[in-house]
Scaffold this motif. Structure first.
Motif, PDB file in Angstrom:
ATOM      1  N   VAL A  24      -6.318  60.189 -75.111  1.00  7.76           N
ATOM      2  CA  VAL A  24      -5.631  61.464 -75.747  1.00  7.76           C
ATOM      3  C   VAL A  24      -4.722  60.483 -76.000  1.00  7.76           C
ATOM      4  CG1 VAL A  24      -3.945  63.150 -75.563  1.00  7.76           C
ATOM      5  CG2 VAL A  24      -5.835  63.284 -74.205  1.00  7.76           C
ATOM      6  N   GLU A  25      -4.095  59.736 -75.955  1.00  6.18           N
ATOM      7  CA  GLU A  25      -2.922  58.988 -77.297  1.00  6.18           C
ATOM      8  C   GLU A  25      -3.508  58.214 -78.224  1.00  6.18           C
ATOM      9  OE1 GLU A  25       0.463  58.368 -76.542  1.00  6.18           O
ATOM     10  OE2 GLU A  25      -0.255  60.159 -75.712  1.00  6.18           O
ATOM     11  N   LYS A  26      -5.073  57.304 -77.992  1.00  3.70           N
ATOM     12  CA  LYS A  26      -5.930  57.152 -79.375  1.00  3.70           C
ATOM     13  C   LYS A  26      -6.261  58.492 -80.499  1.00  3.70           C
ATOM     14  CE  LYS A  26     -10.037  55.057 -80.910  1.00  3.70           C
ATOM     15  NZ  LYS A  26     -11.919  54.580 -80.540  1.00  3.70           N
ATOM     16  N   LEU A  27      -7.076  59.399 -79.411  1.00  8.14           N
ATOM     17  CA  LEU A  27      -7.171  60.634 -80.448  1.00  8.14           C
ATOM     18  C   LEU A  27      -5.429  60.903 -81.375  1.00  8.14           C
ATOM     19  CD1 LEU A  27      -8.602  62.838 -81.454  1.00  8.14           C
ATOM     20  CD2 LEU A  27      -8.032  63.929 -78.862  1.00  8.14           C
ATOM     21  N   VAL A  47      -0.173  69.731 -84.890  1.00  8.58           N
ATOM     22  CA  VAL A  47       0.697  70.397 -84.083  1.00  8.58           C
ATOM     23  C   VAL A  47      -0.530  69.950 -83.314  1.00  8.58           C
ATOM     24  CG1 VAL A  47       2.136  72.204 -82.992  1.00  8.58           C
ATOM     25  CG2 VAL A  47       2.008  71.774 -85.388  1.00  8.58           C
ATOM     26  N   ALA A  48      -0.229  69.324 -82.474  1.00  8.88           N
ATOM     27  CA  ALA A  48      -1.473  69.295 -81.164  1.00  8.88           C
ATOM     28  C   ALA A  48      -0.879  69.921 -79.551  1.00  8.88           C
ATOM     29  CB  ALA A  48      -1.205  67.642 -81.042  1.00  8.88           C
ATOM     30  N   PHE A  49      -1.532  70.258 -78.986  1.00 11.00           N
ATOM     31  CA  PHE A  49      -1.192  71.188 -77.789  1.00 11.00           C
ATOM     32  C   PHE A  49      -2.308  70.676 -77.114  1.00 11.00           C
ATOM     33  CE2 PHE A  49       0.247  74.307 -80.946  1.00 11.00           C
ATOM     34  CZ  PHE A  49       1.312  74.978 -80.383  1.00 11.00           C
ATOM     35  N   THR A  50      -1.799  69.765 -75.848  1.00  9.60           N
ATOM     36  CA  THR A  50      -2.905  69.612 -75.044  1.00  9.60           C
ATOM     37  C   THR A  50      -2.624  70.054 -73.560  1.00  9.60           C
ATOM     38  OG1 THR A  50      -2.688  67.047 -76.112  1.00  9.60           O
ATOM     39  CG2 THR A  50      -3.504  66.913 -73.487  1.00  9.60           C
ATOM     40  N   LEU A  51      -3.918  70.601 -73.155  1.00  5.11           N
ATOM     41  CA  LEU A  51      -4.236  71.276 -71.799  1.00  5.11           C
ATOM     42  C   LEU A  51      -4.947  71.042 -70.878  1.00  5.11           C
ATOM     43  CD1 LEU A  51      -4.567  74.724 -73.591  1.00  5.11           C
ATOM     44  CD2 LEU A  51      -2.739  74.019 -72.977  1.00  5.11           C
ATOM     45  N   ASP A  52      -4.683  70.778 -69.330  1.00  2.00           N
ATOM     46  CA  ASP A  52      -5.358  70.085 -68.301  1.00  2.00           C
ATOM     47  C   ASP A  52      -7.193  70.980 -68.238  1.00  2.00           C
ATOM     48  OD1 ASP A  52      -3.567  68.808 -67.505  1.00  2.00           O
ATOM     49  OD2 ASP A  52      -3.061  69.655 -66.663  1.00  2.00           O
ATOM     50  N   VAL A  53      -8.031  70.408 -68.654  1.00  6.68           N
ATOM     51  CA  VAL A  53      -9.555  71.313 -68.445  1.00  6.68           C
ATOM     52  C   VAL A  53      -9.123  71.679 -67.099  1.00  6.68           C
ATOM     53  CG1 VAL A  53     -11.506  71.237 -68.519  1.00  6.68           C
ATOM     54  CG2 VAL A  53      -9.795  70.805 -70.466  1.00  6.68           C
ATOM     55  N   ILE A  73     -10.825  69.688 -78.601  1.00 12.02           N
ATOM     56  CA  ILE A  73     -11.770  68.258 -78.820  1.00 12.02           C
ATOM     57  C   ILE A  73     -11.202  68.223 -77.219  1.00 12.02           C
ATOM     58  CG2 ILE A  73     -11.323  66.096 -79.512  1.00 12.02           C
ATOM     59  CD1 ILE A  73      -9.339  67.787 -81.914  1.00 12.02           C
ATOM     60  N   GLY A  74     -12.264  67.881 -76.957  1.00 10.41           N
ATOM     61  CA  GLY A  74     -12.149  67.826 -75.532  1.00 10.41           C
ATOM     62  C   GLY A  74     -12.205  66.042 -75.458  1.00 10.41           C
ATOM     63  N   CYS A  75     -11.082  65.793 -73.750  1.00  9.58           N
ATOM     64  CA  CYS A  75     -11.754  64.628 -73.660  1.00  9.58           C
ATOM     65  C   CYS A  75     -11.089  63.466 -72.644  1.00  9.58           C
ATOM     66  CB  CYS A  75     -10.907  63.265 -75.256  1.00  9.58           C
ATOM     67  SG  CYS A  75      -8.764  63.888 -75.271  1.00  9.58           S
ATOM     68  N   ASP A  76     -11.340  62.360 -72.237  1.00  8.51           N
ATOM     69  CA  ASP A  76     -11.187  62.248 -71.464  1.00  8.51           C
ATOM     70  C   ASP A  76      -9.403  61.553 -70.873  1.00  8.51           C
ATOM     71  OD1 ASP A  76     -13.177  62.112 -70.372  1.00  8.51           O
ATOM     72  OD2 ASP A  76     -13.748  60.121 -70.786  1.00  8.51           O
ATOM     73  N   MET A  94     -10.081  65.369 -67.573  1.00  7.44           N
ATOM     74  CA  MET A  94     -10.094  66.204 -68.881  1.00  7.44           C
ATOM     75  C   MET A  94      -9.047  66.780 -69.066  1.00  7.44           C
ATOM     76  SD  MET A  94     -12.646  66.067 -71.264  1.00  7.44           S
ATOM     77  CE  MET A  94     -14.229  65.820 -70.311  1.00  7.44           C
ATOM     78  N   LYS A  95      -9.016  66.997 -70.963  1.00  8.24           N
ATOM     79  CA  LYS A  95      -8.134  67.230 -71.537  1.00  8.24           C
ATOM     80  C   LYS A  95      -8.638  68.061 -72.819  1.00  8.24           C
ATOM     81  CE  LYS A  95      -4.816  65.421 -69.443  1.00  8.24           C
ATOM     82  NZ  LYS A  95      -3.755  66.379 -69.014  1.00  8.24           N
ATOM     83  N   LEU A  96      -7.793  69.538 -73.179  1.00  8.98           N
ATOM     84  CA  LEU A  96      -8.560  69.757 -74.216  1.00  8.98           C
ATOM     85  C   LEU A  96      -7.509  69.734 -75.169  1.00  8.98           C
ATOM     86  CD1 LEU A  96     -10.379  71.839 -75.942  1.00  8.98           C
ATOM     87  CD2 LEU A  96      -8.863  73.683 -75.012  1.00  8.98           C
ATOM     88  N   VAL A  97      -7.243  69.044 -76.264  1.00  8.19           N
ATOM     89  CA  VAL A  97      -6.483  69.233 -77.437  1.00  8.19           C
ATOM     90  C   VAL A  97      -6.798  70.401 -78.546  1.00  8.19           C
ATOM     91  CG1 VAL A  97      -5.482  67.539 -79.218  1.00  8.19           C
ATOM     92  CG2 VAL A  97      -6.255  66.353 -76.770  1.00  8.19           C
ATOM     93  N   ILE A  98      -5.322  70.960 -78.976  1.00 16.04           N
ATOM     94  CA  ILE A  98      -6.007  72.427 -79.481  1.00 16.04           C
ATOM     95  C   ILE A  98      -5.240  71.632 -80.760  1.00 16.04           C
ATOM     96  CG2 ILE A  98      -5.952  74.484 -80.505  1.00 16.04           C
ATOM     97  CD1 ILE A  98      -5.801  75.081 -77.309  1.00 16.04           C
ATOM     98  N   THR A  99      -5.462  71.243 -82.412  1.00 15.01           N
ATOM     99  CA  THR A  99      -4.900  71.203 -83.299  1.00 15.01           C
ATOM    100  C   THR A  99      -4.936  71.759 -84.229  1.00 15.01           C
ATOM    101  OG1 THR A  99      -5.934  68.571 -82.743  1.00 15.01           O
ATOM    102  CG2 THR A  99      -4.378  68.885 -84.792  1.00 15.01           C
TER     103      THR A  99
END
Length: 107
Positions: free
Chosen positions: A53-56, A95-101, A46-49, A1-6
């Motif tokens: 993430v790349e599609k997002l 700008v997007a930051f992707t974090l591990d959840v 945005i939380g996603c699998d 699971m990832k958290l994308v902060i945009t």
């Protein structure tokens, strides 16, 4: 699971949110203000699998616009400084930051 902060410009926020929802993602919107470009920004969480993430990123990329904006410059204590003159600055689309959840729970 990832958290994308945009972080997106307020000018693009509604379009980004609509496209995110249309593509099946869930998001939380937070209004923010930046330090240099103070026109207003929106942070979208945005939380996603991980495999989505790349599609997002593609959805976000296609929903924002880079633009040039005129800013008043930066205040300075240096006498006669050119920093106070208005300048054109390119504002990125997002700008997007992707974090591990570590944990995700719905209550």
């Amino acid at each position: 699971m990832k958290l994308v902060i945009t972080i997106v410009s307020n000018n693009d926020a509604e379009k980004v949110l609509a496209e995110i929802a249309r593509n099946g993602y869930f998001a939380t919107k937070i209004s923010t203000t930046g330090q240099f470009l103070v026109d207003g920004n929106t942070a979208i969480l945005i939380g996603c699998d991980e495999e989505k993430v790349e599609k997002l990123y593609g959805v976000i990329r296609s929903s924002v616009t880079k633009r040039k904006i005129r800013t008043a410059g930066v205040t300075s204590t240096i006498s006669g400084s050119l920093l106070t003159q208005a300048v054109d600055v390119e504002e990125n689309g997002a700008v997007a930051f992707t974090l591990d959840v570590e944990s995700f729970n719905k209550f």
